[in-house]
Write an enzyme that holds these catalytic residues in place. Structure first.
Site, mmCIF file in Angstrom:
data_model
loop_
_atom_site.group_PDB
_atom_site.id
_atom_site.type_symbol
_atom_site.label_atom_id
_atom_site.label_comp_id
_atom_site.label_asym_id
_atom_site.label_seq_id
_atom_site.Cartn_x
_atom_site.Cartn_y
_atom_site.Cartn_z
ATOM 1 N N GLY A 145 2.752 -6.798 37.034
ATOM 2 C CA GLY A 145 2.796 -5.653 37.924
ATOM 3 C C GLY A 145 1.415 -5.377 38.496
ATOM 4 O O GLY A 145 0.396 -5.832 37.959
ATOM 5 N N CYS A 146 1.367 -4.623 39.580
ATOM 6 C CA CYS A 146 0.078 -4.368 40.236
ATOM 7 C C CYS A 146 -0.827 -3.476 39.378
ATOM 8 O O CYS A 146 -2.009 -3.784 39.190
ATOM 9 C CB CYS A 146 0.296 -3.754 41.613
ATOM 10 S SG CYS A 146 1.403 -2.325 41.644
#
Length: 343
Positions: A145-146
């Site tokens: 995920g970012c």
């Protein structure tokens, strides 16, 4: 050698960013571009900035369309990747940009995502110790995920060197609005986001919490517990993460800086800035680079690390392409030599 690559979810932000990077990659040929509701349209309707691909026709997202490629990127909603991935051959390199295969703990997956766990794949964050070895030659990759990309990289050196306490880790991160995807949402309208900021997923509710804890715990060799608060910033791209943790007794500012510099000094994409210089999201916009700086708050006995990434590039598509390069035995930086933008 040239590898044929298909991209699903090609009309969204993540899929569009994957395509932007692949158009500049010297070793790939872009095959099928697929989506769901926009199947049959020209790609230029949704991605007009991809000039070399605007006349491509978006095809339906299914295993039949994606089959026959060397590499398949799945930029689909959470929970939609596993079914398609199961139908693709073991000889196909499948890179999942959604969360379906990131978490190792089925209980954590079911708690935060509410569906059956699909299993875990090698994790596409090469700069974490030991991860490059797992990515080389693999046929399945889970893209981080970012927020977890920036948070884990920010604290990895201190956890790996056993300089930080595993409890009372606090992470606050501000993200641009593209992190919420391309679907129309009233709270993401320009009139709602311009000129202000707001928190969301407060109180340990954000889905990236177990992913960050999983990565940091592996580095620390013991369970790490975090408090994570994401906020929405009035910008289209970028993440600014501030991560703090209590320093173990006797650890000095010099030891902290040495740990961070030593871990990242040979990394192409992760940069510990010179002392006195602080990260800025604009410096990494559109690039696969990470900037960070740390300070020792002696009064509180905590290290404070600020890190910036572009949520769509290093936080998603750039990390995916970087991991693809490792899996295929290519230069790790192939297709990823874009610099940041300023002002």
């Amino acid at each position: 050698m040239t590898y044929s690559v298909a991209v699903s979810g090609a009309t969204g932000y993540a899929g569009g960013e994957v395509l932007r990077l692949l158009t500049q990659h010297p070793h790939v040929s872009i095959g099928a571009v697929t989506a769901h509701s926009s199947a049959g349209e020209r790609l230029g309707v949704s991605q007009p900035h991809l000039r070399s691909l605007v006349e491509r026709v978006v095809e339906p997202t299914n295993a039949e369309t994606l089959a026959g490629h060397d590499v398949v990127f799945l930029a689909l909603p959470h929970g939609a990747s596993a079914e398609i991935a199961e139908q693709l051959g073991e000889d196909v390199l499948v890179i999942d940009a959604a969360a379906d295969h990131r978490l190792e703990d089925p209980v954590a997956w079911e708690k935060f995502y509410g569906s059956e766990h699909a299993g875990s794949w090698p994790y596409g964050l090469p700069e974490l110790p030991g991860h490059r070895e797992k990515l080389r030659g693999t046929k399945r990759i889970a893209v981080p995920g970012c927020y977890p990309t920036s948070a884990q990289l920010a604290l990895a050196p201190g956890m790996a060197a056993r300089l930080l306490e595993p409890q009372d880790v606090v992470i606050v991160a501000a993200s641009g609005t593209s992190g919420a995807g391309k679907s129309l949402k009233p709270h993401l309208l320009g009139a709602e986001t311009m000129g202000g900021m707001s928190p969301y997923g407060v109180g340990g509710m954000h889905r990236h919490t177990p992913e960050i804890e999983q990565g940091l715990s592996a580095l620390a060799g013991e369970p790490v517990q975090i408090s994570f608060t994401p906020t929405l910033a009035p910008m289209p791209r970028g993440i600014l993460t501030t991560a703090t943790a209590r320093v173990k007794p006797g650890v000095s500012a010099e030891q902290l800086r040495e740990a961070w510099v030593n871990m990242y000094q040979n990394e192409r994409f992760v940069h510990v800035l010179p002392e006195g210089q602080w990260p800025h999201t604009k410096n990494v916009a559109g690039s696969n680079h990470v900037e960070m700086q740390l300070a020792f708050d002696a009064h509180a006995g905590r290290v404070i690390v600020t890190a910036v990434v572009d949520n769509l590039t290093k936080g998603t598509a750039g990390g995916a392409v970087q991991s693809m390069n490792l899996a295929l035995g290519l230069e790790e930086h192939a297709g990823l030599q874009q610099e940041g933008m300023a002002p």
